[in-house]
Each structure stands twice: as structure tokens, then as C-alpha cells.
Write a protein that holds these residues in place. Structure first.
Motif, PDB file in Angstrom:
ATOM      1  N   ALA A 177       0.817  -1.205   0.000  1.00 16.14           N
ATOM      2  CA  ALA A 177       0.000   0.000   0.000  1.00 16.14           C
ATOM      3  C   ALA A 177       0.856   1.263   0.000  1.00 16.14           C
ATOM      4  O   ALA A 177       1.940   1.307   0.582  1.00 16.14           O
ATOM      5  N   ASP A 178       0.322   2.309  -0.624  1.00 11.63           N
ATOM      6  CA  ASP A 178       0.909   3.638  -0.502  1.00 11.63           C
ATOM      7  C   ASP A 178       0.527   4.228   0.852  1.00 11.63           C
ATOM      8  O   ASP A 178      -0.531   3.914   1.415  1.00 11.63           O
ATOM      9  N   ALA A 179       1.350   5.079   1.368  1.00 11.88           N
ATOM     10  CA  ALA A 179       1.130   5.627   2.708  1.00 11.88           C
ATOM     11  C   ALA A 179      -0.145   6.456   2.810  1.00 11.88           C
ATOM     12  O   ALA A 179      -0.752   6.541   3.887  1.00 11.88           O
ATOM     13  N   ASP A 180      -0.578   7.056   1.710  1.00 14.29           N
ATOM     14  CA  ASP A 180      -1.740   7.945   1.772  1.00 14.29           C
ATOM     15  C   ASP A 180      -3.028   7.296   1.267  1.00 14.29           C
ATOM     16  O   ASP A 180      -4.011   7.976   1.000  1.00 14.29           O
ATOM     17  N   GLU A 181      -3.041   5.969   1.111  1.00 13.88           N
ATOM     18  CA  GLU A 181      -4.265   5.294   0.667  1.00 13.88           C
ATOM     19  C   GLU A 181      -5.367   5.405   1.715  1.00 13.88           C
ATOM     20  O   GLU A 181      -5.111   5.340   2.916  1.00 13.88           O
ATOM     21  N   SER A 182      -6.595   5.548   1.247  1.00 18.89           N
ATOM     22  CA  SER A 182      -7.763   5.524   2.137  1.00 18.89           C
ATOM     23  C   SER A 182      -8.420   4.149   2.059  1.00 18.89           C
ATOM     24  O   SER A 182      -8.645   3.624   0.975  1.00 18.89           O
ATOM     25  N   TRP A 183      -8.713   3.564   3.229  1.00 28.85           N
ATOM     26  CA  TRP A 183      -9.287   2.224   3.307  1.00 28.85           C
ATOM     27  C   TRP A 183     -10.638   2.265   4.006  1.00 28.85           C
ATOM     28  O   TRP A 183     -10.802   2.938   5.033  1.00 28.85           O
ATOM     29  N   LEU A 184     -11.588   1.505   3.460  1.00 33.30           N
ATOM     30  CA  LEU A 184     -12.923   1.401   4.037  1.00 33.30           C
ATOM     31  C   LEU A 184     -13.311  -0.069   4.164  1.00 33.30           C
ATOM     32  O   LEU A 184     -13.204  -0.820   3.202  1.00 33.30           O
ATOM     33  N   VAL A 185     -13.737  -0.460   5.354  1.00 33.26           N
ATOM     34  CA  VAL A 185     -14.222  -1.822   5.600  1.00 33.26           C
ATOM     35  C   VAL A 185     -15.745  -1.768   5.617  1.00 33.26           C
ATOM     36  O   VAL A 185     -16.331  -0.939   6.323  1.00 33.26           O
ATOM     37  N   VAL A 186     -16.400  -2.617   4.824  1.00 35.51           N
ATOM     38  CA  VAL A 186     -17.857  -2.568   4.711  1.00 35.51           C
ATOM     39  C   VAL A 186     -18.452  -3.940   4.998  1.00 35.51           C
ATOM     40  O   VAL A 186     -18.009  -4.948   4.429  1.00 35.51           O
ATOM     41  N   THR A 187     -19.456  -3.960   5.861  1.00 35.94           N
ATOM     42  CA  THR A 187     -20.156  -5.211   6.155  1.00 35.94           C
ATOM     43  C   THR A 187     -21.617  -4.951   6.483  1.00 35.94           C
ATOM     44  O   THR A 187     -21.967  -3.914   7.060  1.00 35.94           O
ATOM     45  N   ASP A 188     -22.472  -5.867   6.084  1.00 32.31           N
ATOM     46  CA  ASP A 188     -23.808  -5.926   6.675  1.00 32.31           C
ATOM     47  C   ASP A 188     -23.642  -6.333   8.130  1.00 32.31           C
ATOM     48  O   ASP A 188     -22.673  -7.010   8.492  1.00 32.31           O
ATOM     49  N   THR A 189     -24.585  -5.953   8.983  1.00 31.60           N
ATOM     50  CA  THR A 189     -24.523  -6.450  10.360  1.00 31.60           C
ATOM     51  C   THR A 189     -25.396  -7.689  10.525  1.00 31.60           C
ATOM     52  O   THR A 189     -25.061  -8.582  11.301  1.00 31.60           O
ATOM     53  N   VAL A 190     -26.516  -7.753   9.797  1.00 28.02           N
ATOM     54  CA  VAL A 190     -27.323  -8.971   9.695  1.00 28.02           C
ATOM     55  C   VAL A 190     -27.448  -9.274   8.207  1.00 28.02           C
ATOM     56  O   VAL A 190     -27.885  -8.415   7.439  1.00 28.02           O
ATOM     57  N   PHE A 191     -27.062 -10.478   7.816  1.00 23.99           N
ATOM     58  CA  PHE A 191     -27.027 -10.817   6.393  1.00 23.99           C
ATOM     59  C   PHE A 191     -28.387 -11.346   5.942  1.00 23.99           C
ATOM     60  O   PHE A 191     -28.950 -12.256   6.541  1.00 23.99           O
ATOM     61  N   SER A 192     -28.876 -10.748   4.847  1.00 20.48           N
ATOM     62  CA  SER A 192     -30.270 -10.905   4.458  1.00 20.48           C
ATOM     63  C   SER A 192     -30.649 -12.304   4.021  1.00 20.48           C
ATOM     64  O   SER A 192     -31.811 -12.687   4.118  1.00 20.48           O
ATOM     65  N   MET A 193     -29.696 -13.105   3.520  1.00 12.09           N
ATOM     66  CA  MET A 193     -30.023 -14.431   3.038  1.00 12.09           C
ATOM     67  C   MET A 193     -29.505 -15.542   3.944  1.00 12.09           C
ATOM     68  O   MET A 193     -29.957 -16.675   3.841  1.00 12.09           O
ATOM     69  N   ASP A 194     -28.568 -15.239   4.815  1.00  7.87           N
ATOM     70  CA  ASP A 194     -28.027 -16.253   5.727  1.00  7.87           C
ATOM     71  C   ASP A 194     -28.512 -16.069   7.160  1.00  7.87           C
ATOM     72  O   ASP A 194     -28.416 -16.992   7.971  1.00  7.87           O
ATOM     73  N   GLY A 195     -29.001 -14.881   7.484  1.00  4.91           N
ATOM     74  CA  GLY A 195     -29.535 -14.638   8.810  1.00  4.91           C
ATOM     75  C   GLY A 195     -28.502 -14.604   9.908  1.00  4.91           C
ATOM     76  O   GLY A 195     -28.857 -14.604  11.090  1.00  4.91           O
ATOM     77  N   ASP A 196     -27.216 -14.569   9.554  1.00  8.05           N
ATOM     78  CA  ASP A 196     -26.193 -14.524  10.591  1.00  8.05           C
ATOM     79  C   ASP A 196     -25.772 -13.085  10.861  1.00  8.05           C
ATOM     80  O   ASP A 196     -26.072 -12.164  10.101  1.00  8.05           O
ATOM     81  N   VAL A 197     -25.071 -12.908  11.989  1.00  5.82           N
ATOM     82  CA  VAL A 197     -24.695 -11.580  12.470  1.00  5.82           C
ATOM     83  C   VAL A 197     -23.185 -11.415  12.351  1.00  5.82           C
ATOM     84  O   VAL A 197     -22.414 -12.296  12.757  1.00  5.82           O
ATOM     85  N   ALA A 198     -22.762 -10.299  11.792  1.00  3.89           N
ATOM     86  CA  ALA A 198     -21.337 -10.047  11.589  1.00  3.89           C
ATOM     87  C   ALA A 198     -20.604  -9.913  12.923  1.00  3.89           C
ATOM     88  O   ALA A 198     -21.155  -9.365  13.883  1.00  3.89           O
ATOM     89  N   PRO A 199     -19.346 -10.392  12.996  1.00  2.77           N
ATOM     90  CA  PRO A 199     -18.531 -10.232  14.199  1.00  2.77           C
ATOM     91  C   PRO A 199     -17.964  -8.811  14.258  1.00  2.77           C
ATOM     92  O   PRO A 199     -16.763  -8.577  14.059  1.00  2.77           O
ATOM     93  N   LEU A 200     -18.817  -7.851  14.562  1.00  9.83           N
ATOM     94  CA  LEU A 200     -18.475  -6.444  14.411  1.00  9.83           C
ATOM     95  C   LEU A 200     -17.259  -6.024  15.228  1.00  9.83           C
ATOM     96  O   LEU A 200     -16.386  -5.306  14.742  1.00  9.83           O
ATOM     97  N   GLU A 201     -17.208  -6.436  16.492  1.00 10.01           N
ATOM     98  CA  GLU A 201     -16.113  -5.979  17.344  1.00 10.01           C
ATOM     99  C   GLU A 201     -14.762  -6.440  16.812  1.00 10.01           C
ATOM    100  O   GLU A 201     -13.798  -5.663  16.772  1.00 10.01           O
ATOM    101  N   ARG A 202     -14.685  -7.685  16.371  1.00  9.55           N
ATOM    102  CA  ARG A 202     -13.418  -8.196  15.850  1.00  9.55           C
ATOM    103  C   ARG A 202     -13.050  -7.511  14.535  1.00  9.55           C
ATOM    104  O   ARG A 202     -11.871  -7.241  14.274  1.00  9.55           O
ATOM    105  N   LEU A 203     -14.052  -7.206  13.711  1.00  5.51           N
ATOM    106  CA  LEU A 203     -13.774  -6.479  12.475  1.00  5.51           C
ATOM    107  C   LEU A 203     -13.244  -5.079  12.790  1.00  5.51           C
ATOM    108  O   LEU A 203     -12.305  -4.594  12.139  1.00  5.51           O
ATOM    109  N   CYS A 204     -13.847  -4.434  13.791  1.00  7.96           N
ATOM    110  CA  CYS A 204     -13.373  -3.106  14.191  1.00  7.96           C
ATOM    111  C   CYS A 204     -11.946  -3.171  14.719  1.00  7.96           C
ATOM    112  O   CYS A 204     -11.130  -2.269  14.465  1.00  7.96           O
ATOM    113  N   ASP A 205     -11.625  -4.242  15.466  1.00  8.53           N
ATOM    114  CA  ASP A 205     -10.265  -4.390  15.995  1.00  8.53           C
ATOM    115  C   ASP A 205      -9.242  -4.409  14.859  1.00  8.53           C
ATOM    116  O   ASP A 205      -8.211  -3.718  14.916  1.00  8.53           O
ATOM    117  N   VAL A 206      -9.529  -5.205  13.833  1.00 11.02           N
ATOM    118  CA  VAL A 206      -8.599  -5.319  12.708  1.00 11.02           C
ATOM    119  C   VAL A 206      -8.522  -3.995  11.955  1.00 11.02           C
ATOM    120  O   VAL A 206      -7.425  -3.524  11.590  1.00 11.02           O
TER     121      VAL A 206
END
Length: 397
Positions: A177-206
Motif C-alpha cells: 500500500a501507498d502511505a496515503d491510501e484511504s481504506w474502508l471496511v464494509v459489512t452488513d450487520t445482519v445478512f439478508s439471506m443467511d440470517g447470521d450476524v457479523a462479528p463487528l467488534e473483531r472487524l473493528c479491531d482489525v
């Protein structure tokens, strides 16, 4: 002359051969029990016998609530049936501002911005942020996927709900990566077809370890999760760590539209740079009024408790009928696997008075076809029993 047009008949034929051609089958009302008609094309619909609907995203049963309907009517009479223009022109009403204040209170954030749909909110937000790299869950909603196609410089897809794979992909990207790159992490919190819940806290940690922003789509969580219906981000105490929160007003809140929640700079940037906001007529006032009243009911009433009182016995009943039903939410995917088998099961339960859709590739990965069952707070115990019985009978026929 060379024909440079489009052979849409062939395209439709290909869909027909793959059991992928869809039709508009009108429904008489947005209720748990209603009548349907086969696609009438240009003619009037001819409704059949009523059936129980276990296919709606109206999780709290508020679309037919008298209080919500009266709020929509009052908004239409006092403000108008439509906003009349983009909100940056003349379409910004006191109702829009009131709803945005209520949403900000519900989400525990500084400000919110209301869009014409959740789809528009996702596409417009990613495009306006224009990240150099987006890290996106493999099963994110199509609106997120399209936002990445339009607005992201590069999209890195990580394995579904897998923080370890996400961390590995971030570490790999970091090395180049270049030093000035902008990064965005995107997730559903409840997935519409699987009904599962994203591990939000661990994703935020990373994400925090690499200095990236986190964006969470609460479309299927707003109104349903949390003590006041504030969603998963607030329930897990992550409001200060999720930089962009968005969702829809058309599911548990029974209205129409989308929203983005965050700090003042985010909202000011979006209202200036999100093309799906800038160049769209403001959300219709009746939808705004309905959403505002639905938000109040969701936060103060017992609708969530009534919903979960239907979810648990329905899941138990389906699993008792020897179906595999994964997930951790109000969305109950009955896994079948084969495309032909799931269509046959859909028809079988429909003959028994239950409407629940067959979901297959490309909406879900090949070999993971399922029936998506979605109870609501408006279903009765007898409705739940009827749904279980229909699946049990269809399984044993």
C-alpha cells in the motif's frame, strides 16, 4: 444495415431456461395474510385465495399499523404527497429534519441524513467517500457491491464473517500500500439471506489496527436488535468505532427510504457529494412521517419481544422437521442446496397456504439454494404452527 440493438427476447429465454425469469405477482395488502394474483401484465390482477406470508421484511408488522398509517396521512395533508425537488433545492422539510434528529437519538450519533432508499444510501456513500481500497464481506448486499463497483478504486473481498481472513487480506494489502491510501471496511450487520450476524467488534479491531474506517449496514437490524431498536452497532457498544452506519426505513420500520448516521463532517460531506442524494427528489413526506412514528413504536413498544416470541418456536419447529436452519437472527434460511429441489419445496409449501420464496444462484452461491422464512411480530402462534406444519408435510410427502 448492421443491427446494433439488443435481443431481449433471447436474454429472457436464457433466464427462462435457467429458472431465473421473475414475474411481478401483485399482492392485495401488506399483511401477514393476504391474496396474491399471477402477473397480470397490463391487465387488472385476479386474486386467488388468501395465504400466510412468511416472506416480508416488515419484521415488526408496522406497515399496516393504524398509528403509522395515520402519521403518513397527516404528513401528506400537512406537507404534501411528494417533496417536490431535491432536498438541496426546495425538498428539505421540517419532517425530514425531525426524522433525522430521531434517528440520531436512536443511533447515539451526532447526525443522520435520509436518502430515497437504502440502496441509494449505500451506493451514494461509497461513491462520495471514494476509498482507494474497500474490504468487503463476500456476502454483502448487492447495493454495497454496486457502491464498490462505482466508487472504490479497488475492492478486496474477504471470506464471509471471517475476521481472520479479513486480517490476512489487510496485512497482505498493507505490504504493497501507498502511505496515503484511504481504506474502508464494509459489512452488513445482519445478512439478508443467511440470517447470521457479523462479528463487528473483531472487524473493528482489525480495521483499527490498520487505520481503516468501518462502515456497517444495519438494514436488517434497525428496529429489531438492541434495547431500543437501535441496531447491532449500538447494542455492542461500537458507535464510537463504526465511522459510517447506514440502513433502511423500509424493513422493520415499515416505510420507505434509507439513512446514513455518523458525525457532522460525514453528513455534511454526503449532502454535498453523494450523487444519489444531491440529484434525487427528497423522500416523500408520507414515508418520512410513517418512518418517524414507526421508529417511536419500535423503541417504546413490545413489537421486538413479539417478533422474537415467534422466531424461536418457528426455528425449533423447522429444525424438528429435519431442516437445517442456520443463522442468529429473525431471518430463517431453510437450506436445501439443489436449485430444482428448492423450487419444488417452495411450490409444496405454497400449496399449503404459505408464501416463502426460493432463493438460488446468483443471489446465493451455487449449491446453497434455500427457502427464506421471515416471521414478523404480527404473526400469531397459530400462524407459526401453520408454517411449521406446511414444511413438515412438504418434507414427508
Amino acid at each position: 444495415m448492421t443491427d446494433r440493438g439488443f435481443d431481449l427476447g433471447d436474454r429472457l429465454g436464457e433466464r427462462e431456461e435457467g429458472d431465473l425469469r421473475r414475474h411481478l405477482d401483485p399482492t392485495e395488502s401488506v399483511e401477514t395474510r393476504t391474496r396474491f394474483a399471477e402477473d397480470p401484465k397490463g391487465g387488472p390482477p385476479r386474486f386467488g385465495e388468501p395465504a400466510l406470508v412468511f416472506a416480508s421484511n416488515d419484521y415488526l408488522g408496522l406497515a399496516g399499523d393504524d398509528r403509522v398509517q395515520r402519521a403518513a396521512e397527516t404528513a401528506a395533508r400537512t406537507v404534501g404527497t411528494g417533496a417536490g425537488a431535491s432536498r438541496l433545492v426546495t425538498g428539505d422539510t421540517h419532517l425530514h429534519r425531525a426524522l433525522e434528529r430521531d434517528l440520531a437519538d436512536c443511533k447515539g450519533c451526532e447526525h443522520t441524513l435520509v436518502f430515497s432508499s437504502g440502496y441509494a444510501a449505500n451506493v451514494g456513500t461509497v461513491d462520495a467517500l471514494a476509498p482507494d481500497v474497500v474490504f468487503s464481506d463476500a456476502l454483502n448486499h448487492a447495493s454495497i457491491v454496486d457502491g464498490c463497483r462505482i466508487g472504490a478504486g479497488e475492492t478486496v473481498v474477504y471470506d464471509h464473517c471471517d475476521p481472520d481472513d479479513f486480517a490476512a487480506r489487510m496485512a497482505e494489502r498493507e505490504r504493497q500500500a501507498d502511505a496515503d491510501e484511504s481504506w474502508l471496511v464494509v459489512t452488513d450487520t445482519v445478512f439478508s439471506m443467511d440470517g447470521d450476524v457479523a462479528p463487528l467488534e473483531r472487524l473493528c479491531d482489525v480495521a483499527d489496527d490498520h487505520g481503516a474506517w468501518t462502515m456497517a449496514d444495519e438494514a436488517h437490524a434497525t428496529g429489531v436488535f438492541g434495547a431500543d431498536g437501535g441496531g447491532n452497532v449500538r447494542r455492542e457498544g461500537l458507535t464510537d468505532r463504526v465511522d459510517v452506519e447506514l440502513g433502511t426505513l423500509s424493513k422493520a420500520l415499515g416505510a420507505q427510504g434509507g439513512y446514513v448516521a455518523g458525525d457532522e463532517d460525514l453528513i455534511e460531506h454526503l449532502l454535498n457529494a453523494a450523487r444519489t442524494f444531491v440529484f434525487s427528489t427528497g423522500l416523500a413526506p408520507p414515508a418520512v412521517g410513517a418512518a418517524r412514528e414507526a421508529l417511536r413504536i419500535a423503541g417504546e413498544g413490545d413489537r421486538r419481544e413479539r417478533l422474537w416470541a415467534n422466531v424461536d418456536p418457528l426455528r425449533d419447529g423447522l429444525e424438528g422437521a429435519v431442516f437445517e436452519v442456520p443463522g442468529d437472527s429473525q431471518i430463517l434460511p431453510v437450506l436445501v442446496g439443489d436449485r430444482d429441489d428448492v423450487l419444488e419445496l417452495e411450490r409444496a409449501v405454497r400449496k399449503r397456504g404459505i408464501v416463502a420464496p426460493a432463493i438460488r444462484s446468483p443471489t446465493v452461491p451455487e449449491g446453497t439454494a434455500r427457502i427464506r422464512v421471515a416471521p414478523t411480530a404480527a404473526h400469531t402462534g397459530a400462524d407459526v404452527d401453520a408454517c411449521v406444519a406446511a414444511f413438515r408435510e412438504a418434507r414427508s410427502r
